[in-house]
Enzyme design. Structure first.
Site, PDB file in Angstrom:
ATOM      1  N   ARG A  30       0.825  -1.218   0.000  1.00 15.06           N
ATOM      2  CA  ARG A  30       0.000   0.000   0.000  1.00 15.06           C
ATOM      3  C   ARG A  30       0.857   1.265   0.000  1.00 15.06           C
ATOM      4  NH1 ARG A  30      -3.850  -1.867   4.623  1.00 15.06           N
ATOM      5  NH2 ARG A  30      -5.149  -3.441   3.600  1.00 15.06           N
ATOM      6  N   ARG A  34      -2.972   6.390   1.030  1.00  9.61           N
ATOM      7  CA  ARG A  34      -3.563   7.499   1.785  1.00  9.61           C
ATOM      8  C   ARG A  34      -2.607   8.224   2.722  1.00  9.61           C
ATOM      9  NH1 ARG A  34      -8.511   4.510   4.460  1.00  9.61           N
ATOM     10  NH2 ARG A  34      -7.037   2.768   4.340  1.00  9.61           N
ATOM     11  N   ARG A  43      -7.179  12.417  -4.688  1.00  7.89           N
ATOM     12  CA  ARG A  43      -8.469  11.862  -4.241  1.00  7.89           C
ATOM     13  C   ARG A  43      -9.519  12.945  -4.001  1.00  7.89           C
ATOM     14  NH1 ARG A  43     -11.592   8.976  -3.505  1.00  7.89           N
ATOM     15  NH2 ARG A  43     -11.625   7.667  -1.651  1.00  7.89           N
ATOM     16  N   ASP A  81      -6.711  -2.476  -7.023  1.00  5.28           N
ATOM     17  CA  ASP A  81      -7.327  -3.065  -5.834  1.00  5.28           C
ATOM     18  C   ASP A  81      -7.648  -4.517  -6.129  1.00  5.28           C
ATOM     19  OD1 ASP A  81      -9.913  -3.607  -3.951  1.00  5.28           O
ATOM     20  OD2 ASP A  81      -8.617  -2.068  -3.091  1.00  5.28           O
ATOM     21  N   TYR A 157     -14.887 -11.665   0.658  1.00  2.71           N
ATOM     22  CA  TYR A 157     -15.484 -10.352   0.406  1.00  2.71           C
ATOM     23  C   TYR A 157     -16.813 -10.490  -0.332  1.00  2.71           C
ATOM     24  CZ  TYR A 157     -11.595  -7.298   1.835  1.00  2.71           C
ATOM     25  OH  TYR A 157     -10.662  -6.587   2.551  1.00  2.71           O
TER      26      TYR A 157
END
Length: 361
Positions: A30, A34, A43, A81, A157
């Site tokens: 990652r 963020r 974003r 993703d 998921y």
């Protein structure tokens, strides 16, 4: 195959092949995300999956950490993703802020709602285009990693409808509908195989499979439901890439929490590298895999919140535990899971600098 600039830093690929290296190559899961202010700026104007589906944006975000940490970081990983695969199968996935499936699979009858055949190049072509674009944009500075989620993790998921603390729905499927579960896991594995093959053809130089929820399974369930699909993917990808004239692309398996199976995975998984979470001592993992496979990991991501002294202490300990007879060999330095959003980018820089210092041969 596109014509790419020559690679100037092959440390990651040499370590993945099990070689001794002058220091450990380092990247973090990652790393395009963020915690970076430049990512948050993008974003502000773009939804998460919009970025994934827009090759120019995905390329920009993939390159952001390479630009910021130039000379300190040894790999880029394509911004995407794992849940693009369920999307390709016909499921709606939202990100708000975590993943959410408005219509999860409640019973095996719902499998009929999925696409029976998935053309990876059509449904996921935006990822492939981003890989080729990023590979050119990197100008050979570091290798580019492609990836997908593992079938069990994606299955969880798709059935749970998002993340879960108990995995009650997805694990109950394994008990109540074992045959239907295996059939769906097999369908996902076929798509993952084709997806990884196409990523390598598009320019990915190492491929990683993320089984993020492997540790939620009892050992016998991991052996029955997850591990066969992981082996199937490795065998299929390597066979198809050889047939396509693209052999030798290393593959990493990160089965988080499945430390009870490290020995078996080293013996017969078909992967070149095993990713480790922070719940296993590197020296113990070394003894289990007996030199048969390279390792990746494994500092606790929360150590990055401990301040510079703690980060340096943890990196020094990690490096000493991973070394073989005092030498750095067959090891890719990383965290034991993905970097979290609140990390100060300067603390991550310090992590990279400490890895350079303490892993050096």
């Amino acid at each position: 195959m596109a014509d790419f600039p020559p690679l100037r830093n092959d440390l990651l690929l040499r370590a993945a092949r099990g070689e001794e290296t002058e220091r450990a190559p380092v990247w973090v899961m990652r790393q395009a995300g963020r915690y970076l202010p430049e990512f948050r700026k993008v974003r502000e104007d773009h939804e998460f999956f919009e970025i994934c589906r827009t090759p120019t944006l995905a390329t920009e975000i993939t390159v952001q950490p390479i630009r910021r940490y130039s000379g300190l970081i040894d790999a880029a990983i394509i911004f995407s993703d794992i849940l693009v695969v369920p999307q390709a199968m016909g499921m709606e996935v939202l990100m708000n802020p975590g993943p959410s499936f408005p219509s999860p699979l409640d019973t095996p009858d719902d499998i009929a709602k999925l696409r029976s055949k998935v053309d990876v190049k059509k449904e996921l072509g935006y990822v492939l285009e981003a890989i080729t674009m990023t590979r050119k944009e990197l100008k050979g500075e570091v290798p580019l990693i492609g990836f997908c989620g593992a079938p069990w993790t994606l299955f969880a998921y798709m059935v749970e409808g998002g993340g879960s603390k108990t995995f009650q729905k997805s694990k109950s499927w394994l008990f109540k509908y074992p045959n239907e579960s295996k059939e769906l896991l097999g369908r996902i594995a076929d798509i993952c195989t084709d997806f990884l093959v196409e990523q390598a053809k598009a320019g990915a130089q190492l491929l990683q499979v993320f089984d993020s929820w492997a540790g939620e399974l009892a050992p016998h369930h991991f052996e029955e439901f997850s591990y066969p699909t992981l082996r199937y993917i490795a065998e299929g990808v390597k066979r198809k890439l050889t047939e396509a004239g693209v052999p030798g692309v290393p593959m990493t398996l990160f089965a988080k929490g499945a430390n009870q199976s490290l020995d078996a995975m080293a013996q017969s998984s078909g992967y070149d590298v095993l990713g480790l979470d922070w719940c296993v001592e590197p020296s113990h993992a070394r003894s289990l895999v007996k030199g048969k496979i390279a390792l990746q990991g494994n500092m606790d991501p929360n150590a990055l919140y401990g301040g510079k002294n703690a980060i340096e202490r943890e990196v020094q300990r990690m490096c000493a535990s991973f070394k073989v007879a005092g030498k750095t060999k067959a090891w890719i330095a990383n965290l034991g899971h993905g970097i979290t959003p609140g990390v100060d980018p300067e603390d991550l820089k310090w992590f990279f600098e400490c890895v350079h210092k303490y892993s050096e041969n």
